[in-house]
Design a protein around this motif. Structure first.
Motif, PDB file in Angstrom:
ATOM      1  N   THR A   8       0.840  -1.207   0.000  1.00 60.91           N
ATOM      2  CA  THR A   8       0.000   0.000   0.000  1.00 60.91           C
ATOM      3  C   THR A   8       0.870   1.251   0.000  1.00 60.91           C
ATOM      4  OG1 THR A   8      -1.734  -1.181   1.166  1.00 60.91           O
ATOM      5  CG2 THR A   8      -1.816   1.225   1.262  1.00 60.91           C
ATOM      6  N   ALA A   9       1.935   1.246   0.793  1.00 60.70           N
ATOM      7  CA  ALA A   9       2.833   2.407   0.832  1.00 60.70           C
ATOM      8  C   ALA A   9       3.513   2.611  -0.516  1.00 60.70           C
ATOM      9  CB  ALA A   9       3.886   2.221   1.929  1.00 60.70           C
ATOM     10  N   LEU A  10       3.969   1.508  -1.112  1.00 51.80           N
ATOM     11  CA  LEU A  10       4.622   1.626  -2.408  1.00 51.80           C
ATOM     12  C   LEU A  10       3.640   2.092  -3.468  1.00 51.80           C
ATOM     13  CD1 LEU A  10       6.836  -1.583  -2.390  1.00 51.80           C
ATOM     14  CD2 LEU A  10       7.598   0.785  -2.171  1.00 51.80           C
ATOM     15  N   ARG A  11       2.410   1.618  -3.393  1.00 53.44           N
ATOM     16  CA  ARG A  11       1.402   2.052  -4.348  1.00 53.44           C
ATOM     17  C   ARG A  11       1.179   3.555  -4.208  1.00 53.44           C
ATOM     18  NH1 ARG A  11      -4.194  -1.137  -4.962  1.00 53.44           N
ATOM     19  NH2 ARG A  11      -3.013  -2.576  -3.743  1.00 53.44           N
ATOM     20  N   GLY A  12       1.169   4.042  -2.972  1.00 57.11           N
ATOM     21  CA  GLY A  12       1.043   5.485  -2.747  1.00 57.11           C
ATOM     22  C   GLY A  12       2.225   6.237  -3.327  1.00 57.11           C
ATOM     23  N   ASP A  13       3.445   5.671  -3.175  1.00 62.53           N
ATOM     24  CA  ASP A  13       4.631   6.302  -3.759  1.00 62.53           C
ATOM     25  C   ASP A  13       4.500   6.397  -5.272  1.00 62.53           C
ATOM     26  OD1 ASP A  13       5.789   6.533  -1.291  1.00 62.53           O
ATOM     27  OD2 ASP A  13       7.176   4.854  -1.541  1.00 62.53           O
ATOM     28  N   LEU A  14       4.011   5.332  -5.921  1.00 65.09           N
ATOM     29  CA  LEU A  14       3.852   5.367  -7.367  1.00 65.09           C
ATOM     30  C   LEU A  14       2.866   6.454  -7.754  1.00 65.09           C
ATOM     31  CD1 LEU A  14       4.285   4.341 -10.231  1.00 65.09           C
ATOM     32  CD2 LEU A  14       2.420   2.755  -9.846  1.00 65.09           C
ATOM     33  N   ARG A 145       3.837  -7.919 -12.722  1.00 64.56           N
ATOM     34  CA  ARG A 145       3.959  -6.469 -12.557  1.00 64.56           C
ATOM     35  C   ARG A 145       2.834  -5.740 -13.272  1.00 64.56           C
ATOM     36  NH1 ARG A 145      10.532  -6.087 -12.941  1.00 64.56           N
ATOM     37  NH2 ARG A 145      10.874  -6.218 -10.700  1.00 64.56           N
ATOM     38  N   SER A 146       2.469  -6.191 -14.450  1.00 68.19           N
ATOM     39  CA  SER A 146       1.357  -5.565 -15.173  1.00 68.19           C
ATOM     40  C   SER A 146       0.069  -5.689 -14.369  1.00 68.19           C
ATOM     41  CB  SER A 146       1.163  -6.215 -16.541  1.00 68.19           C
ATOM     42  OG  SER A 146       2.255  -5.937 -17.375  1.00 68.19           O
ATOM     43  N   ARG A 147      -0.126  -6.836 -13.756  1.00 67.32           N
ATOM     44  CA  ARG A 147      -1.322  -7.053 -12.939  1.00 67.32           C
ATOM     45  C   ARG A 147      -1.382  -6.066 -11.782  1.00 67.32           C
ATOM     46  NH1 ARG A 147      -1.662 -10.306  -8.637  1.00 67.32           N
ATOM     47  NH2 ARG A 147       0.235 -11.420  -9.174  1.00 67.32           N
ATOM     48  N   HIS A 148      -0.253  -5.756 -11.176  1.00 70.11           N
ATOM     49  CA  HIS A 148      -0.221  -4.799 -10.064  1.00 70.11           C
ATOM     50  C   HIS A 148      -0.317  -3.349 -10.544  1.00 70.11           C
ATOM     51  CE1 HIS A 148       0.439  -7.515  -6.711  1.00 70.11           C
ATOM     52  NE2 HIS A 148       1.280  -8.193  -7.476  1.00 70.11           N
ATOM     53  N   LEU A 149       0.245  -3.069 -11.711  1.00 70.68           N
ATOM     54  CA  LEU A 149       0.231  -1.689 -12.225  1.00 70.68           C
ATOM     55  C   LEU A 149      -1.114  -1.285 -12.825  1.00 70.68           C
ATOM     56  CD1 LEU A 149       3.716  -1.235 -13.916  1.00 70.68           C
ATOM     57  CD2 LEU A 149       2.835  -0.065 -11.901  1.00 70.68           C
ATOM     58  N   ARG A 150      -1.803  -2.224 -13.431  1.00 69.80           N
ATOM     59  CA  ARG A 150      -3.054  -1.913 -14.148  1.00 69.80           C
ATOM     60  C   ARG A 150      -4.032  -1.105 -13.296  1.00 69.80           C
ATOM     61  NH1 ARG A 150      -3.404  -6.370 -16.440  1.00 69.80           N
ATOM     62  NH2 ARG A 150      -2.500  -5.654 -18.370  1.00 69.80           N
ATOM     63  N   PRO A 151      -4.348  -1.519 -12.064  1.00 73.76           N
ATOM     64  CA  PRO A 151      -5.310  -0.725 -11.284  1.00 73.76           C
ATOM     65  C   PRO A 151      -4.779   0.664 -10.922  1.00 73.76           C
ATOM     66  CG  PRO A 151      -4.600  -2.672 -10.041  1.00 73.76           C
ATOM     67  CD  PRO A 151      -3.978  -2.758 -11.394  1.00 73.76           C
ATOM     68  N   LEU A 152      -3.473   0.797 -10.806  1.00 73.99           N
ATOM     69  CA  LEU A 152      -2.903   2.116 -10.507  1.00 73.99           C
ATOM     70  C   LEU A 152      -2.999   3.025 -11.720  1.00 73.99           C
ATOM     71  CD1 LEU A 152       0.276   1.015  -8.537  1.00 73.99           C
ATOM     72  CD2 LEU A 152      -1.952   1.688  -7.641  1.00 73.99           C
ATOM     73  N   LEU A 156      -5.222   7.010 -12.953  1.00 76.57           N
ATOM     74  CA  LEU A 156      -4.712   8.231 -13.567  1.00 76.57           C
ATOM     75  C   LEU A 156      -5.790   8.864 -14.431  1.00 76.57           C
ATOM     76  CD1 LEU A 156      -1.211   6.929 -14.709  1.00 76.57           C
ATOM     77  CD2 LEU A 156      -1.737   8.299 -12.681  1.00 76.57           C
ATOM     78  N   THR A 157      -5.638  10.137 -14.666  1.00 73.19           N
ATOM     79  CA  THR A 157      -6.560  10.816 -15.565  1.00 73.19           C
ATOM     80  C   THR A 157      -6.268  10.370 -17.001  1.00 73.19           C
ATOM     81  OG1 THR A 157      -5.110  12.696 -15.997  1.00 73.19           O
ATOM     82  CG2 THR A 157      -6.585  12.867 -14.063  1.00 73.19           C
ATOM     83  N   PRO A 158      -7.232  10.549 -17.903  1.00 76.69           N
ATOM     84  CA  PRO A 158      -6.956  10.222 -19.305  1.00 76.69           C
ATOM     85  C   PRO A 158      -5.743  10.987 -19.844  1.00 76.69           C
ATOM     86  CG  PRO A 158      -9.301  10.533 -18.996  1.00 76.69           C
ATOM     87  CD  PRO A 158      -8.633  10.932 -17.704  1.00 76.69           C
ATOM     88  N   GLU A 159      -5.560  12.220 -19.413  1.00 76.42           N
ATOM     89  CA  GLU A 159      -4.417  13.016 -19.873  1.00 76.42           C
ATOM     90  C   GLU A 159      -3.108  12.426 -19.367  1.00 76.42           C
ATOM     91  OE1 GLU A 159      -7.106  14.351 -18.240  1.00 76.42           O
ATOM     92  OE2 GLU A 159      -8.095  15.215 -20.009  1.00 76.42           O
ATOM     93  N   GLN A 160      -3.102  11.957 -18.129  1.00 72.49           N
ATOM     94  CA  GLN A 160      -1.893  11.345 -17.577  1.00 72.49           C
ATOM     95  C   GLN A 160      -1.561  10.041 -18.290  1.00 72.49           C
ATOM     96  OE1 GLN A 160      -3.274  11.307 -13.529  1.00 72.49           O
ATOM     97  NE2 GLN A 160      -2.012  13.069 -12.965  1.00 72.49           N
ATOM     98  N   ARG A 161      -2.576   9.229 -18.561  1.00 67.87           N
ATOM     99  CA  ARG A 161      -2.337   7.982 -19.303  1.00 67.87           C
ATOM    100  C   ARG A 161      -1.808   8.300 -20.703  1.00 67.87           C
ATOM    101  NH1 ARG A 161      -7.175   6.584 -16.649  1.00 67.87           N
ATOM    102  NH2 ARG A 161      -8.407   6.885 -18.542  1.00 67.87           N
ATOM    103  N   GLN A 162      -2.351   9.340 -21.331  1.00 66.28           N
ATOM    104  CA  GLN A 162      -1.883   9.725 -22.666  1.00 66.28           C
ATOM    105  C   GLN A 162      -0.443  10.222 -22.612  1.00 66.28           C
ATOM    106  OE1 GLN A 162      -3.610   9.234 -25.630  1.00 66.28           O
ATOM    107  NE2 GLN A 162      -1.554   9.607 -26.422  1.00 66.28           N
ATOM    108  N   ALA A 163      -0.097  10.937 -21.547  1.00 69.78           N
ATOM    109  CA  ALA A 163       1.282  11.420 -21.402  1.00 69.78           C
ATOM    110  C   ALA A 163       2.259  10.250 -21.321  1.00 69.78           C
ATOM    111  CB  ALA A 163       1.406  12.318 -20.167  1.00 69.78           C
TER     112      ALA A 163
END
Length: 182
Positions: A8-14, A145-152, A156-163
């Motif tokens: 949870t802490a690492l997810r917050g850091d990301l 790793r993809s499984r853990h990153l996907r929900p994070l 993100l906003t659509p603009e952040q994902r596009q960036a």
């Protein structure tokens, strides 16, 4: 700290890193500045800090297969940096001593992740080849790793994902340059 709290802490850091990096395309530099100057040039110090922050989170993502970093690094080198490789080449890329790399390759061979074969151009040398089982380790880690990153990423906003999408070709090219594959 228990694993779920650490995760949870690492997810917050990301999220903090991604928010900083992607909020308007800028990140706070270590000196309090912004990620790029008014001339549009990338602030390499801020970029380095953002990548390091992300890497600290990323390398600690929980995975199903727990293997030492040097093992994963050798498998990655063979899978993506070119297989086969001589042991002497692996000592350079992995920054491990000759006896250390020999022991590691012996363990990897015993586990069926690599094979040693004679070098056809030099009978005294051996070449280390990654096996399909060795490649499967890398695929498994990427899937975890993809499984853990996907929900994070979904947070993100659509603009952040596009960036991030827009940055992928430049990051891939930067990695190629870093590996010397110009």
């Amino acid at each position: 700290m228990p694993n779920n709290e650490l995760h949870t802490a690492l997810r917050g850091d990301l999220n903090d890193v991604l928010d900083d990096v992607l909020d308007g395309g800028e990140a706070d530099a270590p000196d309090g500045g912004r990620a790029h100057d008014p001339d549009g040039d990338l602030d390499v110090e801020a970029f380095t800090a953002a990548i390091e922050n992300f890497n600290r989170f990323y390398i600690r993502l929980p995975v199903l297969e727990k293997l030492p970093f040097t093992t994963l690094s050798v498998l990655d080198t063979l899978a993506f940096g070119g297989s086969p490789r001589r042991l002497t080449d692996l000592t350079k890329t992995e920054q491990v001593s000759q006896p250390g790399i020999t022991q590691l390759v012996t363990r990897l061979e015993r586990d069926g992740l690599v094979e040693r074969r004679p070098d056809p151009s030099d009978g005294r040398a051996v070449l280390v080849h990654i096996t399909e089982a060795g490649r499967a380790v890398g695929r498994s880690r990427r899937a975890d790793r993809s499984r853990h990153l996907r929900p994070l990423v979904e947070r993100l906003t659509p603009e952040q994902r596009q960036a991030i999408t827009d940055a992928l070709p430049a990051l891939a090219r930067l990695a190629e340059l870093g590996r010397g594959q110009e």
